[in-house]
Design a protein around this motif. Structure first.
Motif, PDB file in Angstrom:
ATOM      1  N   MET A   3       7.332   4.588   4.475  1.00 33.07           N
ATOM      2  CA  MET A   3       7.132   4.362   3.814  1.00 33.07           C
ATOM      3  C   MET A   3       7.923   3.199   2.372  1.00 33.07           C
ATOM      4  O   MET A   3       6.937   3.197   1.091  1.00 33.07           O
ATOM      5  CB  MET A   3       8.695   5.707   3.082  1.00 33.07           C
ATOM      6  N   ALA A   4       8.407   2.325   3.290  1.00 31.77           N
ATOM      7  CA  ALA A   4       9.403   1.601   2.882  1.00 31.77           C
ATOM      8  C   ALA A   4       7.710   0.036   2.379  1.00 31.77           C
ATOM      9  O   ALA A   4       7.787  -0.382   1.916  1.00 31.77           O
ATOM     10  CB  ALA A   4      10.052   0.586   3.786  1.00 31.77           C
ATOM     11  N   ARG A   5       6.718   0.679   3.434  1.00 27.48           N
ATOM     12  CA  ARG A   5       5.366  -0.786   3.827  1.00 27.48           C
ATOM     13  C   ARG A   5       4.564  -0.061   2.281  1.00 27.48           C
ATOM     14  O   ARG A   5       4.324  -1.276   2.247  1.00 27.48           O
ATOM     15  CB  ARG A   5       5.030  -0.146   4.854  1.00 27.48           C
ATOM     16  N   ILE A   6       4.475   0.797   1.894  1.00 27.88           N
ATOM     17  CA  ILE A   6       3.820   1.709   0.813  1.00 27.88           C
ATOM     18  C   ILE A   6       4.473   0.392  -0.581  1.00 27.88           C
ATOM     19  O   ILE A   6       3.478   0.015  -1.380  1.00 27.88           O
ATOM     20  CB  ILE A   6       3.284   3.001   1.048  1.00 27.88           C
ATOM     21  N   ARG A   7       5.728   1.272  -0.505  1.00 29.62           N
ATOM     22  CA  ARG A   7       5.649   0.271  -1.925  1.00 29.62           C
ATOM     23  C   ARG A   7       5.771  -0.634  -1.564  1.00 29.62           C
ATOM     24  O   ARG A   7       6.068  -1.007  -3.083  1.00 29.62           O
ATOM     25  CB  ARG A   7       7.926   0.873  -1.181  1.00 29.62           C
ATOM     26  N   LEU A   8       6.372  -1.626  -0.619  1.00 26.87           N
ATOM     27  CA  LEU A   8       6.410  -3.086  -0.291  1.00 26.87           C
ATOM     28  C   LEU A   8       4.310  -3.519  -1.219  1.00 26.87           C
ATOM     29  O   LEU A   8       4.241  -4.001  -2.111  1.00 26.87           O
ATOM     30  CB  LEU A   8       6.999  -3.653   0.669  1.00 26.87           C
ATOM     31  N   THR A   9       3.539  -2.769  -0.685  1.00 26.31           N
ATOM     32  CA  THR A   9       2.104  -3.452  -1.177  1.00 26.31           C
ATOM     33  C   THR A   9       1.934  -2.642  -2.802  1.00 26.31           C
ATOM     34  O   THR A   9       1.141  -2.993  -3.489  1.00 26.31           O
ATOM     35  CB  THR A   9       1.240  -2.552  -0.159  1.00 26.31           C
ATOM     36  N   GLU A  10       2.113  -1.435  -2.909  1.00 29.10           N
ATOM     37  CA  GLU A  10       2.497  -0.931  -4.134  1.00 29.10           C
ATOM     38  C   GLU A  10       3.325  -1.867  -5.131  1.00 29.10           C
ATOM     39  O   GLU A  10       2.795  -2.228  -6.019  1.00 29.10           O
ATOM     40  CB  GLU A  10       3.161   0.002  -4.633  1.00 29.10           C
ATOM     41  N   ILE A  11       4.248  -2.976  -4.913  1.00 26.80           N
ATOM     42  CA  ILE A  11       4.826  -4.039  -5.544  1.00 26.80           C
ATOM     43  C   ILE A  11       3.913  -5.948  -5.553  1.00 26.80           C
ATOM     44  O   ILE A  11       3.668  -5.354  -6.784  1.00 26.80           O
ATOM     45  CB  ILE A  11       6.555  -4.578  -5.515  1.00 26.80           C
ATOM     46  N   LEU A  12       3.516  -5.832  -4.517  1.00 27.02           N
ATOM     47  CA  LEU A  12       2.697  -6.746  -4.339  1.00 27.02           C
ATOM     48  C   LEU A  12       1.507  -6.833  -5.626  1.00 27.02           C
ATOM     49  O   LEU A  12       0.542  -7.291  -5.718  1.00 27.02           O
ATOM     50  CB  LEU A  12       2.234  -7.280  -2.774  1.00 27.02           C
ATOM     51  N   VAL A  13       0.757  -5.602  -5.613  1.00 28.66           N
ATOM     52  CA  VAL A  13      -0.694  -5.322  -6.072  1.00 28.66           C
ATOM     53  C   VAL A  13      -0.144  -6.006  -7.832  1.00 28.66           C
ATOM     54  O   VAL A  13      -0.659  -6.067  -8.294  1.00 28.66           O
ATOM     55  CB  VAL A  13      -1.222  -3.689  -6.031  1.00 28.66           C
TER      56      VAL A  13
END
Length: 156
Positions: free
Chosen positions: A1-11
């Motif tokens: 979940m945290a990994r998906i959140r980090l990807t969304e922030i980077l995108v």
């Protein structure tokens, strides 16, 4: 979940940077900027026809941009366009007998003012007027003159 959140922030951050880059690119291409250069001095020149010359168009000498068109007005007494040029302060050695021409960049490009320096020992200063000018060549007028001359030759 945290990994998906980090990807969304980077995108999201990448998208914001892309839009900022596009904004600055658009400003650069359209000769606009966020900073207005008020340094330098003003010169005026009167032209019979300025064609499609615009405010913020470049002013060049020997192909080097030395300033920009600051304003365009109309003199109701002489029926001429009055163009105010903003010249950068480091270019303060422009002779008083300088010739101002309106040129077109390419066949259908934007118009700009080209200054051809004279040989006078006196230099232009803030508020002075460039006396010697050459108006813009309007493509439609040139084509009309060419067609008229060809029609007259054909009638002989």
């Amino acid at each position: 979940m945290a990994r998906i959140r980090l990807t969304e922030i980077l995108v999201g951050a990448f998208m914001v940077l892309g839009f900022v880059a596009l904004f600055f690119l658009a400003m650069r291409v359209s000769n606009l900027s966020l900073a207005t250069a008020e340094d330098g001095y003003s010169l005026t020149a009167k032209f019979d026809n300025i064609g499609s010359l615009r405010v913020r168009a470049p002013v060049t000498m020997a192909g080097v941009r030395v300033g920009r068109v600051a304003a365009i007005g109309f003199d109701q007494e002489t029926y001429q366009a009055v163009v105010t040029l903003r010249i950068a302060e480091q270019y303060d050695q422009i002779p008083t007998d300088t010739f101002a021409n309106i040129f077109t960049a390419g066949l259908l490009g934007e118009q700009y003012i080209g200054l051809d320096p004279g040989a006078s020992p006196d230099m232009l200063s803030n508020g002075d007027r460039i006396e010697f000018t050459q108006s813009a060549l309007v493509l439609e007028q040139m084509i009309g003159q060419f067609l008229l001359s060809k029609a007259e030759e054909g009638g002989k």
